[in-house]
Design a protein around this motif. Structure first.
Motif, mmCIF file in Angstrom:
data_model
loop_
_atom_site.group_PDB
_atom_site.id
_atom_site.type_symbol
_atom_site.label_atom_id
_atom_site.label_comp_id
_atom_site.label_asym_id
_atom_site.label_seq_id
_atom_site.Cartn_x
_atom_site.Cartn_y
_atom_site.Cartn_z
ATOM 1 N N LYS A 34 6.660 15.933 -22.007
ATOM 2 C CA LYS A 34 5.946 15.354 -21.113
ATOM 3 C C LYS A 34 7.194 15.400 -20.250
ATOM 4 N N PRO A 35 6.414 15.816 -19.129
ATOM 5 C CA PRO A 35 7.672 16.724 -17.680
ATOM 6 C C PRO A 35 7.184 14.467 -16.466
ATOM 7 N N LEU A 36 6.924 14.082 -16.577
ATOM 8 C CA LEU A 36 6.057 12.646 -15.970
ATOM 9 C C LEU A 36 5.943 11.360 -16.941
ATOM 10 N N TYR A 37 6.742 10.582 -15.861
ATOM 11 C CA TYR A 37 7.277 9.236 -16.683
ATOM 12 C C TYR A 37 5.713 8.523 -16.633
ATOM 13 N N LEU A 38 5.268 7.773 -17.628
ATOM 14 C CA LEU A 38 4.408 6.827 -17.150
ATOM 15 C C LEU A 38 3.089 7.679 -16.519
ATOM 16 N N ASP A 39 3.215 9.030 -17.178
ATOM 17 C CA ASP A 39 1.572 9.389 -17.286
ATOM 18 C C ASP A 39 1.263 10.040 -18.627
ATOM 19 N N ASN A 40 -0.010 10.365 -18.840
ATOM 20 C CA ASN A 40 -0.221 10.907 -20.304
ATOM 21 C C ASN A 40 0.931 12.583 -20.307
ATOM 22 N N ALA A 41 0.927 13.059 -21.662
ATOM 23 C CA ALA A 41 1.824 14.087 -22.075
ATOM 24 C C ALA A 41 1.155 15.032 -22.678
ATOM 25 N N SER A 42 1.399 16.702 -22.989
ATOM 26 C CA SER A 42 1.035 17.634 -22.896
ATOM 27 C C SER A 42 1.192 17.991 -24.274
ATOM 28 N N GLY A 43 -0.326 17.520 -25.605
ATOM 29 C CA GLY A 43 0.529 17.894 -27.242
ATOM 30 C C GLY A 43 -0.499 19.140 -26.940
ATOM 31 N N MET A 44 -0.914 19.758 -28.495
ATOM 32 C CA MET A 44 -1.233 20.654 -29.373
ATOM 33 C C MET A 44 -2.481 20.213 -30.368
ATOM 34 N N TRP A 48 13.582 9.769 -9.147
ATOM 35 C CA TRP A 48 14.024 9.454 -10.254
ATOM 36 C C TRP A 48 13.533 7.850 -10.459
ATOM 37 N N ASP A 49 12.221 7.460 -10.773
ATOM 38 C CA ASP A 49 11.311 6.731 -10.478
ATOM 39 C C ASP A 49 10.655 5.723 -11.983
ATOM 40 N N MET A 50 12.138 5.509 -12.026
ATOM 41 C CA MET A 50 11.660 4.198 -13.536
ATOM 42 C C MET A 50 12.127 2.847 -13.308
ATOM 43 N N TRP A 51 11.604 2.595 -11.889
ATOM 44 C CA TRP A 51 11.759 1.374 -10.977
ATOM 45 C C TRP A 51 10.382 1.266 -10.529
ATOM 46 N N VAL A 52 10.315 1.972 -11.297
ATOM 47 C CA VAL A 52 8.205 1.856 -10.248
ATOM 48 C C VAL A 52 7.417 0.505 -10.756
ATOM 49 N N SER A 53 8.014 -0.137 -11.774
ATOM 50 C CA SER A 53 7.049 -1.920 -11.951
ATOM 51 C C SER A 53 8.200 -2.377 -12.500
ATOM 52 N N PRO A 54 8.649 -3.963 -12.640
ATOM 53 C CA PRO A 54 9.402 -4.843 -12.640
ATOM 54 C C PRO A 54 9.705 -4.194 -14.167
ATOM 55 N N ASN A 55 8.301 -3.903 -14.826
ATOM 56 C CA ASN A 55 9.091 -3.717 -16.688
ATOM 57 C C ASN A 55 9.931 -2.379 -16.766
ATOM 58 N N GLY A 56 10.609 -1.999 -16.019
ATOM 59 C CA GLY A 56 10.364 -0.199 -15.741
ATOM 60 C C GLY A 56 9.764 0.548 -16.382
ATOM 61 N N GLY A 57 8.420 -0.217 -16.859
ATOM 62 C CA GLY A 57 7.670 1.098 -17.544
ATOM 63 C C GLY A 57 6.804 0.515 -18.473
ATOM 64 N N ALA A 58 6.908 -0.856 -19.093
ATOM 65 C CA ALA A 58 6.322 -0.924 -19.750
ATOM 66 C C ALA A 58 4.469 -2.024 -19.081
ATOM 67 N N GLY A 59 3.670 -2.419 -19.603
ATOM 68 C CA GLY A 59 2.101 -2.492 -19.367
ATOM 69 C C GLY A 59 1.456 -1.515 -18.564
ATOM 70 N N ASP A 60 1.128 -2.365 -17.677
ATOM 71 C CA ASP A 60 -0.057 -0.626 -17.433
ATOM 72 C C ASP A 60 0.608 -0.499 -16.095
ATOM 73 N N SER A 61 1.493 -0.328 -15.676
ATOM 74 C CA SER A 61 1.742 -0.238 -14.650
ATOM 75 C C SER A 61 2.110 1.254 -13.717
ATOM 76 N N TRP A 62 0.586 1.514 -12.997
ATOM 77 C CA TRP A 62 1.325 2.952 -12.497
ATOM 78 C C TRP A 62 1.854 3.750 -11.377
ATOM 79 N N GLY A 63 2.747 3.072 -10.995
ATOM 80 C CA GLY A 63 3.531 3.692 -9.768
ATOM 81 C C GLY A 63 3.690 5.341 -10.213
ATOM 82 N N PRO A 64 3.402 5.931 -9.321
ATOM 83 C CA PRO A 64 2.956 7.393 -8.857
ATOM 84 C C PRO A 64 4.594 8.341 -9.804
#
Length: 482
Positions: free
Chosen positions: A267-277, A149-165
């Protein structure tokens, strides 16, 4: 292909089993196996094969559960990756009928919705073709008991441009062999060795061609390692929906053969692009590519006919309700958020990928004009999603719904005041919101039919309620010390 040709193909290829295929209302492929020798009997094509409809989500209650699967001979395909003579299998789609078999069952998305709409178009001297751009992820594996569970990869909890893996498993495949890795949002068109999926895509394309689904090109998608897209030649409404299932069926099986897992979860990955159609579509008078293209006009600035503009108007008018059908999972709405290239604003534009409806401008020719609806993802039921879009577009033509002026700017960058000034609305932000919009859309309800509409709403409200009751790890981490 008729019944006699089916028998010949089965004999010549030494097929022992036939996977009888159809879809449930949610969009899950359903199959059961019948010995190929059974199809040597004409009675199968006349009487079909009975099954328990109460065991299929949304089909029938237990007191009237008997249904009949009627084979569609034209859809027979020998599964090309199975060589074992004991396992040699073909797959065939079919329609679901009432016992007798008297008539098409009103719970069948393929026959009752997609085929009916295609027949109506044909009766009016028209046809429609679709070219879906289906994205999905390929992982080494997913262990639900060991998710990071990687929701704490940035100080903003996912806001902004942070890109923790973003991670699916602690040992998932973001880091490639040899030390290469693809940063989130930087995977588009990456070559090997960063892209480790090329051989998988080549193999999948080879087998899809054997199944009659011809891939025009494929590539790594925008997200980190493992997101791919393979685009195939356009097909008519029912055929493209069948091809959608063959695409997913092959993608998952070829992945499994290579020790991988293919997932069409949006959307299987947090803070990355999802799969559309993204769904390209065009109307024709007469047969596709042979008749007259309805959407093209050489004298228009964007090569668009007035009917094309009305069709766009219908898509925009029904967009909020369409979202329930085209993005039908809880997870779908983790994709429909700002910052990840997914559409959230209801507007149209040529070329502009921030709009919900886009008019691709690669070739300026009336016969090449198509509309691209960007608000769907691969978790949908294609028979319902494609048919619903056509119904919305035709309603726009019938009622002469103007779509307004095209938005030429990046909609994501417009201020709320500017969007309001331009009359740009927003798609629903949750499945529950989308369902509420669908509940009042008479055009789409009529397209689905009362049984499928009621069953779909019941299944999806139940899904929403389950989600609301579940305590997520995010809540534990966020509130445990409150």
């Amino acid at each position: 292909m008729d019944a006699e040709t089916v028998k010949k193909v089965l004999e010549e290829n030494n097929v022992r089993w036939v996977l009888c295929a159809f879809s449930d209302i949610r969009g899950f492929l359903q199959t059961f196996s019948i010995p190929a020798k059974v199809f040597m009997e004409n009675s199968v094509f006349e009487r079909g094969i009975g099954f328990d409809g109460s065991s299929i989500r949304g089909f029938r209650s237990i007191e009237k559960s008997d249904l009949v699967w009627m084979p569609d001979p034209a859809t027979l395909k020998v599964i090309p990756w199975i060589d074992d003579p004991i396992q040699k299998t073909a797959i065939m789609f079919g329609d679901v009928h009432e016992p007798g078999p008297a008539e098409v069952a009103d719970c069948d998305p393929r026959a009752y919705v997609a085929k009916s709409l295609e027949k109506k178009l044909g009766d009016d001297g028209m046809s429609v073709i679709f070219g879906p751009e289906i994205e999905f992820f390929v992982f080494e594996g997913i262990d639900p008991t060991r998710l990071a569970w990687d929701m704490w990869v940035s100080p903003n909890g996912g806001a902004g441009d942070s890109w923790g893996p973003p991670r699916v498993m602690p040992e998932s495949s973001e880091i490639e062999p040899g030390g290469f890795f693809i940063r989130p949002k930087e995977g588009y068109f990456r070559p090997p060795p960063e892209d480790t999926t090329m051989e998988y895509r080549n193999e999948l394309s080879y087998y899809l061609e054997k199944l009659g689904v011809f891939v025009e090109y494929h590539h790594h998608e925008v997200a980190t390692a493992g997101q791919v897209e393979l685009d195939f030649r356009p097909k008519t409404l029912v055929d493209v929906s069948d091809a959608f299932y063959l695409y997913k069926f092959a993608a998952k099986n070829i992945a499994a053969m290579n020790g991988l897992l293919a997932t069409f979860m949006p959307k299987p990955l947090y803070l990355d692009n999802a799969s559309g159609m993204h769904i390209n579509q065009s109307l024709w008078e007469g047969k596709p590519f042979e008749g007259n293209p309805v959407f093209g006009d050489a004298d228009d600035e964007f090569m668009l006919s007035q009917k094309a503009r009305y069709y766009i108007g219908g898509l925009l008018e029904h967009a909020k309700a369409l979202t329930a059908i085209c993005a039908p999972t809880i997870n779908s709405y983790k994709r429909l958020v700002p910052g990840f290239e997914a559409p959230i604003y209801i507007c149209w534009s040529p070329r502009n990928r921030s709009a919900l409806v886009r008019v691709p401008m690669y070739v300026k020719s009336p016969s090449a004009v198509r509309l691209e609806y960007r608000g769907a993802d691969p978790s949908c039921n294609p028979y319902l999603a494609f048919a619903a879009q056509v119904a919305a577009g035709l309603d726009g033509i019938k009622k002469k719904i103007e779509p307004g002026d095209p938005v030429m700017e990046d909609v994501y960058e417009l201020s709320p005041m500017k969007r309001k000034e331009l009359g740009i609305g927003e798609l629903p932000t949750t499945l529950r919101d989308a369902l509420d919009h669908l509940a009042s859309d008479e055009v789409l309800i009529k397209t689905l039919g009362s049984h499928i509409f009621d069953a779909f709403m019941s299944l999806k409200y139940d899904e929403w309620n389950q989600y609301c009751l579940y305590i997520t790890p995010w809540e534990i981490l966020k509130y445990i010390d409150i």
